[in-house]
Write a protein that holds these residues in place. Structure first.
Motif, PDB file in Angstrom:
ATOM      1  N   PHE A  95      -6.744   2.203   4.162  1.00  0.00           N
ATOM      2  CA  PHE A  95      -7.711   1.164   3.773  1.00  0.00           C
ATOM      3  C   PHE A  95      -7.007  -0.158   3.492  1.00  0.00           C
ATOM      4  CE2 PHE A  95     -10.071   4.959   2.848  1.00  0.00           C
ATOM      5  CZ  PHE A  95     -11.375   4.624   3.139  1.00  0.00           C
ATOM      6  N   PHE A  97      -8.201  -3.853   1.864  1.00  0.00           N
ATOM      7  CA  PHE A  97      -9.348  -4.534   1.250  1.00  0.00           C
ATOM      8  C   PHE A  97      -9.132  -6.052   1.246  1.00  0.00           C
ATOM      9  CE2 PHE A  97      -8.570  -0.502  -0.884  1.00  0.00           C
ATOM     10  CZ  PHE A  97      -9.793   0.128  -0.820  1.00  0.00           C
ATOM     11  N   HIS A 101      -6.352  -5.073  -3.995  1.00  0.00           N
ATOM     12  CA  HIS A 101      -6.373  -3.878  -4.865  1.00  0.00           C
ATOM     13  C   HIS A 101      -5.034  -3.178  -4.922  1.00  0.00           C
ATOM     14  CE1 HIS A 101     -10.450  -4.369  -5.813  1.00  0.00           C
ATOM     15  NE2 HIS A 101     -10.852  -4.299  -4.575  1.00  0.00           N
ATOM     16  N   LEU A 103      -2.129  -1.951  -7.486  1.00  0.00           N
ATOM     17  CA  LEU A 103      -2.099  -1.639  -8.922  1.00  0.00           C
ATOM     18  C   LEU A 103      -1.058  -2.508  -9.637  1.00  0.00           C
ATOM     19  CD1 LEU A 103      -2.492   2.237  -9.022  1.00  0.00           C
ATOM     20  CD2 LEU A 103      -4.222   0.459  -9.238  1.00  0.00           C
ATOM     21  N   GLN A 110       6.268   1.668  -5.595  1.00  0.00           N
ATOM     22  CA  GLN A 110       5.353   2.702  -6.104  1.00  0.00           C
ATOM     23  C   GLN A 110       3.967   2.544  -5.492  1.00  0.00           C
ATOM     24  OE1 GLN A 110       5.970   1.805 -10.243  1.00  0.00           O
ATOM     25  NE2 GLN A 110       7.349   3.546 -10.545  1.00  0.00           N
ATOM     26  N   LEU A 114       2.120   5.465  -2.877  1.00  0.00           N
ATOM     27  CA  LEU A 114       0.973   6.240  -3.402  1.00  0.00           C
ATOM     28  C   LEU A 114       0.410   7.264  -2.412  1.00  0.00           C
ATOM     29  CD1 LEU A 114      -1.302   3.902  -5.573  1.00  0.00           C
ATOM     30  CD2 LEU A 114      -0.268   6.077  -6.202  1.00  0.00           C
ATOM     31  N   PRO A 115       0.074   6.864  -1.165  1.00  0.00           N
ATOM     32  CA  PRO A 115      -0.502   7.861  -0.241  1.00  0.00           C
ATOM     33  C   PRO A 115       0.442   9.020   0.027  1.00  0.00           C
ATOM     34  CG  PRO A 115      -0.842   5.628   0.578  1.00  0.00           C
ATOM     35  CD  PRO A 115       0.109   5.515  -0.571  1.00  0.00           C
ATOM     36  N   LEU A 117       2.686  10.206  -2.061  1.00  0.00           N
ATOM     37  CA  LEU A 117       2.656  11.052  -3.260  1.00  0.00           C
ATOM     38  C   LEU A 117       1.401  11.909  -3.265  1.00  0.00           C
ATOM     39  CD1 LEU A 117       3.850   8.561  -6.004  1.00  0.00           C
ATOM     40  CD2 LEU A 117       5.018  10.631  -5.311  1.00  0.00           C
ATOM     41  N   LEU A 151       0.851  -9.908  -1.238  1.00  0.00           N
ATOM     42  CA  LEU A 151       0.089  -8.763  -1.772  1.00  0.00           C
ATOM     43  C   LEU A 151      -0.621  -8.033  -0.631  1.00  0.00           C
ATOM     44  CD1 LEU A 151      -1.499 -10.242  -5.040  1.00  0.00           C
ATOM     45  CD2 LEU A 151       0.168  -8.393  -4.882  1.00  0.00           C
ATOM     46  N   ARG A 158       0.827   0.051   2.360  1.00  0.00           N
ATOM     47  CA  ARG A 158       0.232   1.225   1.721  1.00  0.00           C
ATOM     48  C   ARG A 158      -0.763   1.906   2.663  1.00  0.00           C
ATOM     49  NH1 ARG A 158      -3.274  -0.269  -3.242  1.00  0.00           N
ATOM     50  NH2 ARG A 158      -4.712  -0.806  -1.558  1.00  0.00           N
TER      51      ARG A 158
END
Lengths: 229, 849
Positions: A95, A97, A101, A103, A110, A114-115, A117, A151, A158
């Motif tokens: 995704f 956006f 988004h 964190l 990190q 995420l995906p 992990l 960003l 990600r």
């Protein structure tokens, strides 16, 4: 039901007579049908409120159509329970956006990891992915230290790190200046192609849409191809 | 006007959207103010009533002459009456006489009997005159009559012309209730007799308690008092009404101040809650405020907006708190009495008086505490640069400004410094300040500490493949420590205070229990109702008891009250056989004592309680003068002992020394050790069979011990209640801050749901965060609470009550409370999470505002 059983490696996305109305009764999608082949990168344009983002949410299994079916590789997403749909997103979807988004309390590494992990796989690729999106050596930085364009690069990394089969991008350059937007769009395309992913880009921007293989216009009557300018 | 409208919209909008948080903050302020105000009202009412009741006994006298040993020879009376400048002298004999039917209540079984000269009292204390039945005026002078206040009649369940039995030494005296009194305060239990009759019937012939003096007009009271005191010498003390008030105030001051401090703890915990509510509210609205600033809202307007929000909460909470506090005070007085279950103000019935000035002060305290919770977040909001604040991700950095490390370090350093300072006006003012600073400093240091702990954990576990849930939870705790610390503030404040109080109360209770074991070594204790200046057992009675079969050892005790300082309550003198070779066999000694071999033979040794050291400056090896014997005599302080029974001071000496100096062979108490094989009840039966057996108060040491601990627990009941209130407020704080933070993270959860985090995993993240955070809060709360308990045990208690104790930790109880708090916090986090996760995942990621 395990999503691994439902989704094979080829990613044919079929929209069959999709109808969706908002809670107040206003119909946004009516009998929409379309088939997207594996490895295709399409851009969907259309007026505000026509249902572009709604369509993305339905494909992602975050919302359910009032009627009709969305099938991925022949399996109806609406037949999956919440856990299975979540696993499907986790393993097969990426995704991006408009509002990034990312964190704020996680470092860039990190955030990107995420995906991996969530899927329980090794996070070795993170540095390589950051390098691919032009953020090499900045894995220990926090989001507050980045510009908007940077960003969005993190968000792209990600979205692609786990090599998803389907990438859903909702106005990914809506918050960026034209130069940065162009850079980001090229990056998205390059990464999608490098991963051999199928991708849907929802946008108002003709320039953004032009980076896709095909451009579709969403109207009340359905999805229609837009001829090249 | 338009700005006012905007301000109102912003305020109402925020409150409407987050009414739960607002209500929690309001409840915290209300409870805090209510507890503090009600305790103050109860204490003030009890103290005023006690003071007024004491004063009412003195009538309209200008000066009073007392003996330092309680009673003195009546030959002083004519001398005083004939002293130049004295208009009227009124002799008084005041006795506390045991009532046989009330003996089961060891702390409240005596009736105050005042013997007066009716003719003189009519001019100086007319309220004390008896009201005989019509035609029986001479009852006022009769030797077998007594007049009772309404409260005394009710307590004794007698009416006019009923017969009343009282104990005087080993004798039982029967008196006729001849009527009531002209006036007595509500609840005041007193009886009045003719002074001659009282001296005769209670075997106090020739003795007086005091002489009240009315001075002639134009006499300078201070100069007269000084001259008279000099003339009378050190066996007497001359007091004014003001001295009496000071004495009464000194008696209960430490108790009242401690209770007030405890009540303020609830308010203090509440202020953390207001702080966290306001801070979270500011953080949540950081981007909104930035937009307002961009649109033209000035820094001052923003600051005013935030402070106004805090002030309105403070005003509403304080007003509600005052009302609730008043209601609690009225109910507590009705159900618990004026001393809230302790024994500082016995036998009074105070009524709550609403003093507008006091209410106004407590209103201001509530308001200031609330405002102080708002001011730091408000300043941060006003100072924030709009361009930066508009970007997300800067929230935690903004919060770090709310607790700079230098502030924490200054607080902790000051706390350390204050622990070394002496009391002010015999109150541990610096001790209390040290506790407050330790708490504030500890909480302010939390974010750094939490960040360090969780970063270390994250780094340590990174290679251990702990999974997404643990990584997310730990990363947030490590990298957003300020937001985490906000939630922790409430847990830390309430748990550390609870730990501190629990350790203090347990240390005190265990020490008292050990002490009781030391001071009550015998199997039985027998007392006789006192006979004024004389002990209840004369030589023949002592002989009769000592000759009873079945006892291994019999010790006789002579206790007496002495006044060393007119502005302080009496000290207790205890004369008894003491093992001079090793006094710690008899007395619960501290380490501060002289080697027995070093005691001189020409000077009688005394062993003093810790209060004597603090209040009168006694120290081991010092020669001191005490009014024991016909004149004052010199003694050597041979050691210091621990006394939890008399906070105003006590002195122990050899009974033989006492008898040699005074010639008084009577005793008040007999301690009896049973022979092996002797049955306790049989021994009691033998004592009862003595000719004076019916007048004996016989107690088993186990019963005294149980009763003492029961009284201890009762007097700490209010402490437990206030502690519970602080914990509930702390948990409310946890609920409010978790709920606010979870809702503020809706976008984060929305995104996580998009990328494949399951609902239950979000719950797991919240539970892990809540659990880890609370666990850290509990560990730190324990360390902080332990530190505070050291201040309570080793500074506040010795400075307030003049006794020391050994530290004991109630591990089991602390573990139970910690588990309850941990489970409550995790459940609270999960409940808060339910709301956040049940929201629309799609909408959560769509909105930018």
């Amino acid at each position: 039901m395990n999503s691994k059983d439902t989704v094979a490696s080829s990613n044919r996305l079929e929209l069959c007579n999709i109808t969706k109305a908002y809670a107040e009764g206003r119909k946004v999608l009516t009998n929409l049908s379309y088939t997207l082949n594996a490895g295709e990168y399409v851009a969907i344009m259309g007026e505000s409120g026509v249902g572009k983002s709604t369509l993305l949410n339905l494909i992602a299994g975050l919302d359910t159509p009032d009627s009709g079916e969305i099938r991925i590789n022949g399996i109806a997403i609406s037949s999956l329970d919440d856990d299975a749909a979540t696993r499907l997103r986790r393993e097969q979807f990426g995704f991006i956006f408009q509002a990034f988004h990312v964190l704020p309390h996680l470092t860039l590494s990190q955030n990107v990891a995420l995906p991996l992990l969530l899927n329980g796989v090794a996070t070795d690729r993170v540095e390589q992915m950051l390098e691919q999106v032009g953020l090499q050596g900045r894995g220990h930085h926090f989001p507050r230290q980045l510009s908007g364009g940077e960003l969005q690069r993190v968000a792209i990394a990600r979205a692609l790190i786990h090599r998803p089969k389907l990438v859903l991008a909702d106005e990914p350059t809506g918050n960026l200046d034209p130069d940065t937007a162009h850079e980001i769009l090229q990056l998205i395309r390059a990464e999608i192609k490098a991963n051999d992913a199928t991708a849907i880009l929802v946008t108002h921007s003709h320039a953004a849409a032009a980076t896709a293989d095909r451009v579709l216009n969403l109207t009340k009557d359905g999805l229609h191809p837009v001829s090249a300018q | 006007m338009k700005t006012a409208s905007l301000s109102r919209w912003l305020l109402l909008g925020e409150w409407r959207a987050h009414w739960v948080q607002v209500m929690v903050a309001l409840i915290a302020i209300t409870i805090g103010v209510a507890m503090a105000f009600s305790i103050h009202l109860i204490n003030t009412a009890a103290f005023n009533e006690f003071s007024a009741a004491s004063k009412s006994l003195s009538g309209q006298s200008d000066l009073q002459v007392h003996g330092r040993k309680g009673f003195f020879d009546e030959s002083l009376y004519p001398l005083l009456a004939n002293t130049e400048g004295v208009a009227l002298a009124n002799p008084v004999l005041e006795l506390d006489i045991a009532v046989p039917d009330k003996l089961q209540n060891r702390n409240d079984h005596k009736l105050k009997i005042i013997g007066i000269d009716m003719f003189r009292a009519a001019r100086i204390s007319p309220d004390l005159l008896g009201l005989p039945a019509e035609g029986k005026t001479l009852d006022r002078l009769a030797s077998d009559t007594i007049f009772l206040s309404p409260a005394a009649m009710e307590w004794l369940q007698v009416e006019q012309d009923d017969l009343l039995q009282l104990h005087a030494g080993l004798e039982t005296i029967t008196l006729r209730v001849a009527g009531g009194l002209v006036r007595a305060r509500m609840g005041q239990r007193i009886a009045v007799m003719d002074i001659g009759a009282a001296q005769w019937r209670f075997q106090q012939l020739g003795l007086l308690s005091r002489v009240e003096l009315k001075l002639q007009d134009g006499i300078n009271h201070a100069a007269f008092k000084a001259k008279l005191a000099e003339e009378l010498g050190e066996s007497y003390w001359v007091a004014e009404l003001a001295d009496q008030e000071t004495r009464v105030a000194n008696m209960s001051r430490a108790y009242r101040v401690n209770l007030n401090m405890l009540a303020l703890v609830a308010l203090f915990t509440g202020s953390f809650l207001v702080f966290s509510t306001q801070a979270l509210s500011v953080i949540r609205r950081r981007q909104q405020f930035a937009l307002l600033r961009v649109l033209g809202f000035t820094r001052q307007q923003l600051l005013r907006q935030m402070i106004t929000e805090g002030a309105i909460l403070g005003v509403i909470g304080s007003v509600l708190g005052l009302s609730l506090g008043y209601a609690i005070a009225v109910l507590a007085i009705q159900f618990l009495g004026g001393d809230l279950g302790s024994s500082f103000f016995p036998g009074i019935k105070p009524s709550i008086y609403f003093d507008p000035l006091t209410a106004w002060i407590f209103f201001l305290i509530g308001l200031m505490v609330t405002m102080s919770g708002s001011i730091m977040p408000a300043l941060e909001a006003a100072r924030a640069k709009p361009a930066l604040a508009l970007r997300s991700g800067s929230e935690d950095a903004a919060m770090s400004k709310l607790s700079p490390p230098w502030f924490a370090l200054i607080c902790l350093s000051l706390a350390l410094l204050f622990t070394q300072l002496p009391p002010i006006f015999e109150l541990p003012v610096f001790g209390y300040l040290a506790i407050a600073l330790l708490l504030i400093g500890g909480i302010a240091l939390m974010p750094r500490f939490a960040a360090w702990v969780f970063s270390v954990l994250l780094a340590k576990w990174r290679h251990a493949r702990i999974g997404a849930v643990s990584t997310l939870a730990l990363a947030r705790l490590a990298n957003a420590p300020n937001q985490a610390a906000i939630a922790l503030g409430g847990i830390l404040a309430s748990f550390s205070l609870m730990v501190a109080m629990a350790i203090m109360v347990t240390s005190f209770r265990v020490s008292v229990n050990d002490w009781l074991g030391h001071v009550l070594p015998a199997d039985l204790y027998v007392r006789a109702a006192s006979l004024g200046d004389q002990g209840g057992f004369q030589s023949d009675a002592q002989k009769a008891i000592a000759e009873l079969p079945g006892f291994d050892r019999v010790d006789f005790f002579r206790t007496q009250q002495l006044i060393l300082d007119a502005s302080r309550p009496e000290i207790t003198l205890i004369a008894r056989p003491i093992d001079q070779a090793d006094p710690s066999n008899t007395i619960p000694m501290t380490d501060d004592m002289m080697a027995p071999a070093a005691l001189p033979e020409d000077l009688a040794p005394i062993w003093v309680s810790e209060a004597m050291v603090d209040l009168y400056g006694y120290s081991v090896g010092k020669k001191v003068s005490l009014p024991i014997g016909a004149t004052s005599n010199e003694f050597l302080v041979a050691g210091v002992w621990r006394d939890y029974g008399r906070q105003f001071g006590a002195v122990q000496m050899q009974l033989a020394d006492y008898q040699k100096l005074t010639g008084d062979l009577s005793v008040n108490t007999v301690a009896l050790w049973l022979q092996a094989g002797m049955i306790l009840d049989e021994a009691i039966e033998n004592l009862r069979r003595l000719p004076f057996g019916g007048a004996l108060e016989i107690s088993k040491s186990g019963d005294i011990r149980a009763l003492s601990l029961e009284i201890f627990d009762r007097s700490f009941a209010v402490t437990y209640l206030l502690e519970l209130v602080a914990v509930v407020i702390g948990l409310l704080g946890v609920a409010a801050s978790f709920s606010a933070q979870t809702l503020a993270r809706a976008k984060e959860f929305g995104m996580l749901r998009h990328i494949g985090v399951m609902r239950r995993q979000i719950f797991a993240i919240l539970a892990a965060e809540g659990g880890l955070l609370t666990a850290l809060g509990l560990v730190l709360g324990f360390v902080l609470g332990w530190g505070i308990s050291l201040i309570l045990v080793f500074i506040v208690n010795p400075q307030s009550f003049h006794w020391t104790m050994q530290l004991h930790l109630p591990w089991g109880w602390l573990a139970i409370i910690a588990v309850i708090m941990l489970v409550s916090a995790v459940l609270t986090a999960l409940l808060a999470g339910r709301r956040a996760v049940s929201g629309n995942v799609i909408r959560a990621v769509r909105e930018d505002w």
